[in-house]
Design an enzyme around this catalytic site. Sequence first.
Site, mmCIF file in Angstrom:
data_model
loop_
_atom_site.group_PDB
_atom_site.id
_atom_site.type_symbol
_atom_site.label_atom_id
_atom_site.label_comp_id
_atom_site.label_asym_id
_atom_site.label_seq_id
_atom_site.Cartn_x
_atom_site.Cartn_y
_atom_site.Cartn_z
ATOM 1 N N ARG A 258 10.829 -0.623 11.398
ATOM 2 C CA ARG A 258 9.752 -0.429 12.351
ATOM 3 C C ARG A 258 9.824 -1.470 13.458
ATOM 4 N NH1 ARG A 258 4.476 0.210 8.634
ATOM 5 N NH2 ARG A 258 3.601 -0.896 10.436
ATOM 6 N N ARG B 283 11.627 -5.322 5.324
ATOM 7 C CA ARG B 283 11.357 -3.912 4.977
ATOM 8 C C ARG B 283 12.263 -2.953 5.757
ATOM 9 N NH1 ARG B 283 5.254 -1.862 5.398
ATOM 10 N NH2 ARG B 283 5.321 -2.660 7.530
ATOM 11 N N LYS C 140 0.835 -1.210 0.000
ATOM 12 C CA LYS C 140 0.000 0.000 0.000
ATOM 13 C C LYS C 140 0.870 1.262 0.000
ATOM 14 C CE LYS C 140 -2.126 -1.140 3.838
ATOM 15 N NZ LYS C 140 -1.382 -2.393 4.098
ATOM 16 N N ARG D 213 -0.757 -9.091 13.256
ATOM 17 C CA ARG D 213 -1.356 -8.066 12.384
ATOM 18 C C ARG D 213 -2.147 -8.724 11.242
ATOM 19 N NH1 ARG D 213 4.098 -5.164 11.448
ATOM 20 N NH2 ARG D 213 3.123 -3.953 9.806
ATOM 21 N N ARG E 247 -9.947 0.580 8.423
ATOM 22 C CA ARG E 247 -9.522 -0.787 8.726
ATOM 23 C C ARG E 247 -10.607 -1.578 9.439
ATOM 24 N NH1 ARG E 247 -3.593 0.389 8.878
ATOM 25 N NH2 ARG E 247 -2.438 -1.468 9.395
HETATM 26 P P1 ADP Z 1 2.222 -1.830 3.250
HETATM 27 O O1 ADP Z 1 2.259 -0.314 3.175
HETATM 28 O O2 ADP Z 1 1.035 -2.407 2.553
HETATM 29 O O3 ADP Z 1 2.394 -2.352 4.646
HETATM 30 P P2 ADP Z 1 4.809 -1.637 1.862
HETATM 31 O O4 ADP Z 1 4.470 -0.789 0.670
HETATM 32 O O5 ADP Z 1 5.574 -0.984 2.960
HETATM 33 O O6 ADP Z 1 3.483 -2.368 2.425
HETATM 34 O O7 ADP Z 1 5.602 -2.927 1.321
HETATM 35 C C1 ADP Z 1 6.131 -3.884 2.242
HETATM 36 C C2 ADP Z 1 7.534 -4.307 1.784
HETATM 37 O O8 ADP Z 1 7.433 -5.071 0.585
HETATM 38 C C3 ADP Z 1 8.477 -3.154 1.475
HETATM 39 O O9 ADP Z 1 9.776 -3.523 1.883
HETATM 40 C C4 ADP Z 1 8.387 -2.990 -0.055
HETATM 41 O O10 ADP Z 1 9.617 -2.507 -0.597
HETATM 42 C C5 ADP Z 1 8.108 -4.427 -0.508
HETATM 43 N N1 ADP Z 1 7.173 -4.504 -1.631
HETATM 44 C C6 ADP Z 1 6.100 -3.695 -1.892
HETATM 45 N N2 ADP Z 1 5.442 -4.124 -3.005
HETATM 46 C C7 ADP Z 1 6.105 -5.224 -3.437
HETATM 47 C C8 ADP Z 1 5.926 -6.140 -4.544
HETATM 48 N N3 ADP Z 1 4.912 -5.992 -5.411
HETATM 49 N N4 ADP Z 1 6.799 -7.167 -4.679
HETATM 50 C C9 ADP Z 1 7.816 -7.335 -3.789
HETATM 51 N N5 ADP Z 1 8.051 -6.515 -2.734
HETATM 52 C C10 ADP Z 1 7.201 -5.476 -2.562
HETATM 53 P P1 AMP Z 2 0.474 0.556 9.206
HETATM 54 O O1 AMP Z 2 1.573 1.583 9.106
HETATM 55 O O2 AMP Z 2 -0.684 0.872 8.308
HETATM 56 O O3 AMP Z 2 1.002 -0.856 9.031
HETATM 57 O O4 AMP Z 2 -0.104 0.649 10.683
HETATM 58 C C1 AMP Z 2 0.718 0.383 11.803
HETATM 59 C C2 AMP Z 2 -0.138 0.246 13.055
HETATM 60 O O5 AMP Z 2 -0.820 1.498 13.320
HETATM 61 C C3 AMP Z 2 -1.251 -0.794 12.989
HETATM 62 O O6 AMP Z 2 -0.798 -2.113 13.298
HETATM 63 C C4 AMP Z 2 -2.230 -0.251 14.037
HETATM 64 O O7 AMP Z 2 -1.789 -0.520 15.351
HETATM 65 C C5 AMP Z 2 -2.134 1.262 13.816
HETATM 66 N N1 AMP Z 2 -3.097 1.746 12.803
HETATM 67 C C6 AMP Z 2 -2.812 2.300 11.593
HETATM 68 N N2 AMP Z 2 -3.931 2.624 10.929
HETATM 69 C C7 AMP Z 2 -4.968 2.241 11.727
HETATM 70 C C8 AMP Z 2 -6.383 2.266 11.592
HETATM 71 N N3 AMP Z 2 -6.978 2.761 10.480
HETATM 72 N N4 AMP Z 2 -7.129 1.784 12.605
HETATM 73 C C9 AMP Z 2 -6.561 1.303 13.724
HETATM 74 N N5 AMP Z 2 -5.233 1.217 13.917
HETATM 75 C C10 AMP Z 2 -4.433 1.691 12.924
#
Ligand code: ADP
Ligand code: AMP
Length: 218
Positions: free
Chosen positions: A161, A127, A13, A172, A88
């Site tokens: 993170r 990541r 995302k 999660r 969410r």
């Molecule tokens: P989200 O925001 O949904 O938690 P991220 O965009 O941070 O996910 O992506 C999670 C990890 O996977 C990051 O390290 C990113 O570089 C990698 N990643 C994102 N999209 C892809 C993909 N299509 N294929 C492989 N790795 C990906």
């Molecule tokens: P994310 O960066 O989207 O992976 O979110 C990291 C953490 O923030 C999650 O595991 C939740 O603890 C909190 N969080 C982020 N967005 C939301 C949401 N829309 N509702 C509730 N908790 C959230």
Amino acid sequence: MNLILLGPPGAGKGTQARMLAESHGLVQLSTGDMLRAAVAAGTEIGVQAKETMERGELVSDNIVIGIIAERIEEPDCASGFLLDGFPRTVAQAEALDAILMQKNKTLDAVIEIRADDEQLVERITGRFTCAKCGVGYHEVFRRPLNDGICDQCGGSEFTRRKDDNEETVRSRLQVYHAQTVPLIGYYGGNGRLKSVDGMLDIKSVNRQIEEALAGLQV
Ligand code: ADP
Ligand code: AMP
């Protein structure tokens, strides 16, 4: 254009949101980023959210709805925004509908990025992020072109993170299946949902999303 990016943790995302924000001039609104900033700044919300986030559970609906309601009012959101990580829960989606209606805004599409849980664990545990500009990388799937140097800003410090460890990722994912998957039905009923295959490489996922957006009447 106002969009939601929906999908499990690690689906891509944030990665796709950055690309779309740039290609469509949208503001990326990540509740996760906002909450991490609140934790780092030690605000009241940050203090309330910190432990919940570390356990991989969801912060209360009231907190995140309040954050988004305020943020959407800011002038930079007038030309379009992209919600990343919100809503969410069904309660958050209902609140968002009410907020948008009240502010005379519409939701153009909900993009669901689909991916398998095992791949997500690998993505999240590998990541890391540039500490200076926030661009996301991966040890295997998206390394900087020059090791140790951010492609985007030249920064040389990277962060991981606290909640990106295997144990927390698994909780999660459970939370996602229990509380967020119902949103697919919520948005699926009215034609706003577009699903893409998040298991493909980053560019291919981006292409699918751009194709879905090209088909919208905005
Ligand atoms: P989200 O925001 O949904 O938690 P991220 O965009 O941070 O996910 O992506 C999670 C990890 O996977 C990051 O390290 C990113 O570089 C990698 N990643 C994102 N999209 C892809 C993909 N299509 N294929 C492989 N790795 C990906
Ligand atoms: P994310 O960066 O989207 O992976 O979110 C990291 C953490 O923030 C999650 O595991 C939740 O603890 C909190 N969080 C982020 N967005 C939301 C949401 N829309 N509702 C509730 N908790 C959230």
